[in-house]
Design an enzyme around this catalytic site. Structure first.
Site, PDB file in Angstrom:
ATOM      1  N   GLN A 146       3.064   1.707   3.676  1.00 27.41           N
ATOM      2  CA  GLN A 146       2.482   0.881   2.834  1.00 27.41           C
ATOM      3  C   GLN A 146       1.292   1.343   2.004  1.00 27.41           C
ATOM      4  OE1 GLN A 146      -0.623  -2.227   4.193  1.00 27.41           O
ATOM      5  NE2 GLN A 146       1.273  -3.193   5.105  1.00 27.41           N
ATOM      6  N   HIS A 148      -2.485   0.429  -0.208  1.00 27.41           N
ATOM      7  CA  HIS A 148      -3.338  -0.363  -0.604  1.00 27.41           C
ATOM      8  C   HIS A 148      -3.480  -0.322  -1.955  1.00 27.41           C
ATOM      9  CE1 HIS A 148      -6.064  -0.489   3.310  1.00 27.41           C
ATOM     10  NE2 HIS A 148      -5.095  -1.201   3.331  1.00 27.41           N
ATOM     11  N   GLU A 175      -0.180  -3.885  -0.402  1.00 30.79           N
ATOM     12  CA  GLU A 175      -1.180  -4.668  -0.168  1.00 30.79           C
ATOM     13  C   GLU A 175      -2.455  -4.665  -0.918  1.00 30.79           C
ATOM     14  OE1 GLU A 175      -3.463  -3.882   3.558  1.00 30.79           O
ATOM     15  OE2 GLU A 175      -3.801  -5.803   4.024  1.00 30.79           O
ATOM     16  N   GLU A 226       0.258 -10.274   6.047  1.00 28.63           N
ATOM     17  CA  GLU A 226      -0.007  -9.264   7.223  1.00 28.63           C
ATOM     18  C   GLU A 226      -1.275  -9.793   8.018  1.00 28.63           C
ATOM     19  OE1 GLU A 226       0.404  -4.755   7.142  1.00 28.63           O
ATOM     20  OE2 GLU A 226      -1.610  -5.299   6.137  1.00 28.63           O
ATOM     21  N   GLN A 301       0.292  -5.083  13.033  1.00 28.68           N
ATOM     22  CA  GLN A 301      -0.311  -4.012  12.349  1.00 28.68           C
ATOM     23  C   GLN A 301      -1.682  -3.723  13.475  1.00 28.68           C
ATOM     24  OE1 GLN A 301      -2.943  -3.594   8.417  1.00 28.68           O
ATOM     25  NE2 GLN A 301      -3.292  -5.562   9.462  1.00 28.68           N
ATOM     26  N   ASP A 340      -5.492   2.742   8.348  1.00 25.94           N
ATOM     27  CA  ASP A 340      -6.213   2.057   6.960  1.00 25.94           C
ATOM     28  C   ASP A 340      -7.370   1.962   6.975  1.00 25.94           C
ATOM     29  OD1 ASP A 340      -6.841  -0.017   8.432  1.00 25.94           O
ATOM     30  OD2 ASP A 340      -5.692  -1.383   7.291  1.00 25.94           O
ATOM     31  N   SER A 367      -0.870   1.261   7.338  1.00 25.81           N
ATOM     32  CA  SER A 367      -0.821  -0.149   6.642  1.00 25.81           C
ATOM     33  C   SER A 367      -1.818  -0.408   5.930  1.00 25.81           C
ATOM     34  CB  SER A 367      -1.039  -1.031   7.919  1.00 25.81           C
ATOM     35  OG  SER A 367      -2.126  -0.886   8.777  1.00 25.81           O
TER      36      SER A 367
END
Lengths: 749, 132
Positions: A146, A148, A175, A226, A301, A340, A367
């Protein structure tokens, strides 16, 4: 005894290293500063009376706090509880790791276990055992990643372009969030548009306050959620303005709109909020994960989220982080394994945090890999960011793991970025949200980050967001606007995301869409690892994709560099070299490919320049020189020794085309030398000249001061060895079983 | 839809229906652009959610199944209503009576599982002193 009153220079040096900026603390169970096994952790226990849990981990029903109660009512599978709790903890720990025990069997038992029981089993595992278990226990066979995608000014066109870049690189969930909450709708919309450019099916979310996030999801402006946070103690849960029941209800609200959703937890949060009840981080996290399962969330997560710096501050902190990731997998839930939050000022330490998970493979390795520059990350810098992208790709190539990403060249990235920015502009204009100039698009297409784009009109994201909210904009409006402005492909893809909601396939555990819109989930792509040769394996096609990174230089690239110096000197063959008799001569010997196929030394000088400096140095001392080529060897020592035996003075200089050089003398063994420049990239023109001078001094029977190369700690091997292999191969190709020949050099002016 | 298998996207597009009753294969770009799609056409149906719940339970995750069954009950409620109900369940937002009323509303409209969840919340909130 004399006592030093100052720190050593070594200590002073180390204290200034980045690692010394990291805050580490001693264990303090009372504050929850303990990774595994606090003295205040309960012993595992479970009592069930008439199908109802009446005791959980040492607490009687009447004393259950909200977290206990929710787990007791919804989280324990009473059918297996007795068997599960009776399984000795060390035995269960071995089952977790053993590739011969199917993951389904482990998950079946875990469903009947209490948080303390699972924490106790995880506590027994070493880091390598945890990783081995992750390889088996993660739910989806195919790992994913994933991104950002944010920028500090909430620029919609930049967000769309960055989303398209992220998808091109291989990210399957994107995200975003906001520095300013009221910009959320504009960001969500821009992200949605950009995510469907180039490839179909990437999922998007906008992480904001629970209510706003739900509303954006209901409108179809996001395709998953999430940030449904849960905590391991009752007080912190309440401080977070929720209860297990409100969160469970929220989970059902998302599902009622066909939206994928996962919970967020992660050790350290309770410590940061000052209410850990003295429990270990792993035990509290085991409660969070049990709660997530109990609430019916498909995934969690955790591990390396906002609290990671707290976890990392205590001994065994990073082992705890991967243990809590594994805890999610034991509960048969999708595991989004953090990484993350930037957890160290030290590049070594932050890499050490991430690498183990990359090797083991998880549902989502990050994540939130910061696909944008660290300064643009509205979550705060990720543990890896756009700056680290190439490092990540090369590490993926080194170790051959599935890191989910691929290198893309500029041409492809610029194309999708332009289309995304144009599509986003079209939708914003079509829906009357905002207008942009051509310069805005151009700036965003080429930008590395928001510092490179023209300033955004004042309050643009805010006004656009108000219009989205007031106008009731939904994903269907986005489809219409895209289509009206000629973005049919993207319109169809956004519509497909709507259809996916109607089908509900993405509600299953670990579900993602691949680029061909196949659903990969617990049900359609279950992890079937059971030892070597099983489970996810890199396909030959994927392997060649992984192998391709920006830094790879082909033989053609390397030899093209040589062409730059071609013809810089002409070395004419004058027949067999003979032994000289003049004591005032120094023979300069060159390697087989020097000035024939190879023209540029590793320091960038042409071989012509190298040779000219050496002979000039000999002349500086008033001596004469002769040039010969040694054919029989490519070894510098042998070349020098052969030349020394031809030299009237007995002294020679030997040169390889890559620039390494030495001074030899006939009375020395072949592989010895008087002076050696082995680190070719660091040799300067002045040093070549000095080498010529020193050779001439040895020839005169003097004892000159040996030359020193400049000091350096550069990783020369990694910088030059690919090139060296090509240069040596060329030397080898031209080497032959022939006597040395005399050369006449001509330097074209 | 009993014969359908997971994933529904593979061969269920002709059978799976949106909340409005329209089959997924009819959710076309032409229909969208012509303004022929109503909100119910882009809302998942309770039947589909129950089918996915079956899949989840068969896969061994009873709680995910339960969540999807609660979700099936909530399809009929508007976005604003759901946002309000969620808000009511957050700490300190509602009295015991208000939560009782919420449970009754949910039960009246066929959301029995959700009503049970709210009743359970109410009793725990009272026991733990979250509400009086």
């Amino acid at each position: 005894m004399y006592v030093e009153d100052r720190a050593s220079a070594r200590s002073e040096f180390l204290a200034k290293r980045p690692i010394s900026q990291d805050n580490l603390v001693a264990e303090d169970p009372a504050l929850g500063l303990v990774a595994f096994s606090s003295p205040f952790d309960p012993e595992p226990s479970l009592r069930i009376a008439e199908g109802r849990v009446v005791e959980l981990d040492g607490k009687a029903e009447a004393d259950f706090d909200m977290v206990d109660e929710f787990i007791a009512r919804h989280g324990i599978d009473a059918r297996v509880a007795e068997e599960a709790m009776a399984t000795p903890t060390p035995q269960f720990a071995r089952m977790i790791v053993d590739p011969g025990v199917p993951r389904g069997e482990v998950a079946r038992l875990a469903a009947g276990m209490t948080p303390a029981k699972i924490a106790a089993a995880l506590t027994l595992l070493t880091s390598v055992e945890i990783l081995q278990a992750i390889q088996k226990m993660r739910v989806r066979r195919t790992p994913s990643i994933q991104a950002h995608v944010t920028n500090r000014i909430d620029h919609p066109l930049l967000m769309a372009a960055d989303a398209a870049s992220a998808v091109a690189l291989g990210f399957r969930e994107l995200e975003t969030t906001v520095p300013v909450l009221r910009h959320a709708p504009s960001n969500a919309l821009a992200l949605l548009i950009g995510s469907q450019v180039g490839h179909a099916g990437a999922l998007t979310q906008c992480s904001v306050e629970e209510r706003t996030e739900l509303e954006l999801g209901m409108r179809g402006l996001t395709t998953y959620a999430e940030t449904v946070s849960v905590y391991g103690t009752e007080q912190v849960f309440i401080d977070g303005d929720d209860t297990p029941w409100s969160k469970a209800f929220l989970a059902s609200c998302y599902a009622s709109r066909g939206l994928k959703m996962r919970f967020t937890s992660g050790s350290g949060a309770e410590v940061l909020m000052g209410e850990s009840e003295g429990k270990s981080m792993l035990y509290l996290e085991a409660r969070c994960v049990a709660l997530a399962r109990a609430a019916g969330a498909q995934g969690v997560q955790n591990g390396g989220i906002d609290g990671v710096n707290v976890t990392a501050s205590v001994p065994d902190g990073m082992r705890e982080v991967i243990a809590e990731n594994l805890c999610v997998m034991l509960h048969d839930l999708e595991s989004c394994t953090g990484n993350d939050t930037l957890m160290s000022a030290s590049d070594i330490r932050r890499t050490a945090h991430t690498l183990p998970l990359l090797l083991a493979g998880t549902d989502f390795l990050f994540s939130g890999f910061g696909s944008i520059p660290a300064y643009d990350n509205a979550f705060g810098p990720s543990n890896m960011n756009a700056e680290d992208l190439d490092d990540y790709l090369v590490v993926q190539r080194d170790w051959g793991f599935e890191g989910g990403l691929r290198w893309r060249d500029d041409a492809e990235l610029l194309e999708v970025r332009r289309r995304a920015a144009e599509a986003c502009r079209a939708v914003f204009e079509e829906l009357g949200l905002a207008r942009f100039a051509d310069g805005d698009v151009d700036g965003c297409v080429r930008a590395h980050g928001s510092l490179d784009v023209p300033p955004l009109a004042p309050a643009l994201p805010e006004l656009a967001s108000e219009r989205i909210m007031d106008g009731g904009t939904t994903a269907l409006d986005v489809v219409g606007a895209l289509s009206a402005r000629g973005f049919e492909v993207e319109a169809e893809r956004v519509l497909e995301m709507i259809r996916q909601r109607l089908l509900g396939d993405l509600l299953q555990t670990s579900a993602i869409l691949d680029e061909e819109l196949h659903v990969l989930s617990a049900l359609s792509d279950p992890n079937d690892y059971s030892g070597p040769g099983t489970g996810y394996r890199i396909s030959p096609k994927r392997r060649s994709e992984i192998a391709q990174v920006r830094q790879v230089r082909s033989r053609v690239d390397l030899m093209a560099e040589q062409e730059q110096g071609a013809g810089s000197i002409q070395l004419h063959d004058k027949g067999p070299a003979v032994a000289g008799t003049r004591p005032d001569e120094v023979v300069v010997a060159v390697s087989p490919a020097f000035g024939r196929e190879l023209w540029v030394a590793l320091n960038g000088m042409t071989v012509a320049e190298v040779l000219r400096e050496v002979v000039a140095g000999i002349e500086d001392e008033g001596l004469r020189w002769r040039i010969v080529r040694v054919h029989r060897s490519i070894d510098l020592g042998s070349i020098g020794w052969a030349a020394a035996r031809l030299s009237g003075s007995g002294v020679s200089v030997a040169l390889q085309a890559k620039g390494t050089a030495l001074i030899h003398r006939a009375d020395l063994p072949p592989l010895a030398n008087l002076e050696l420049f082995s680190i070719a990239p660091h040799i300067t023109p002045e040093l070549y000249r000095d080498l010529g001078r020193n050779a001439a001094r040895y020839a005169q029977g003097l004892a000159p001061e040996p030359l020193l190369l400049p000091e350096s700690s550069e990783p020369l091997g990694s910088r030059y060895h690919a090139q060296v292999v090509q240069l040596v191969a060329a030397e080898r190709r031209l080497a032959e079983d022939a006597d040395p020949v005399e050369l006449v050099a001509e330097w074209p002016s | 839809m009993a014969e359908l298998s997971y994933p529904l996207a593979r061969d269920g597009r002709e059978q799976v229906r949106a909340a409005s009753g329209r089959v997924v294969s009819e959710i076309t770009l032409e229909a969208a652009v012509a303004g022929q799609l109503a909100p119910g056409d882009v809302t998942i149906s309770p039947d589909t959610l129950r089918l996915q719940a079956d899949f989840a339970e068969r896969g061994g995750n009873r709680q995910l199944g339960e969540n999807l069954r609660r979700a099936a009950e909530l399809v009929a409620f508007g976005d604003d209503e759901l946002l309000r109900f969620y808000e009511m369940l957050r700490p300190g937002r509602s009295t015991a009576e208000e939560l009782d009323a919420l449970a009754a509303t949910l039960a009246d409209r066929g959301a029995e599982r959700c009503a049970a969840l709210v009743r359970e919340a109410r009793s725990v909130y009272v026991r733990r002193g979250l509400i009086t």
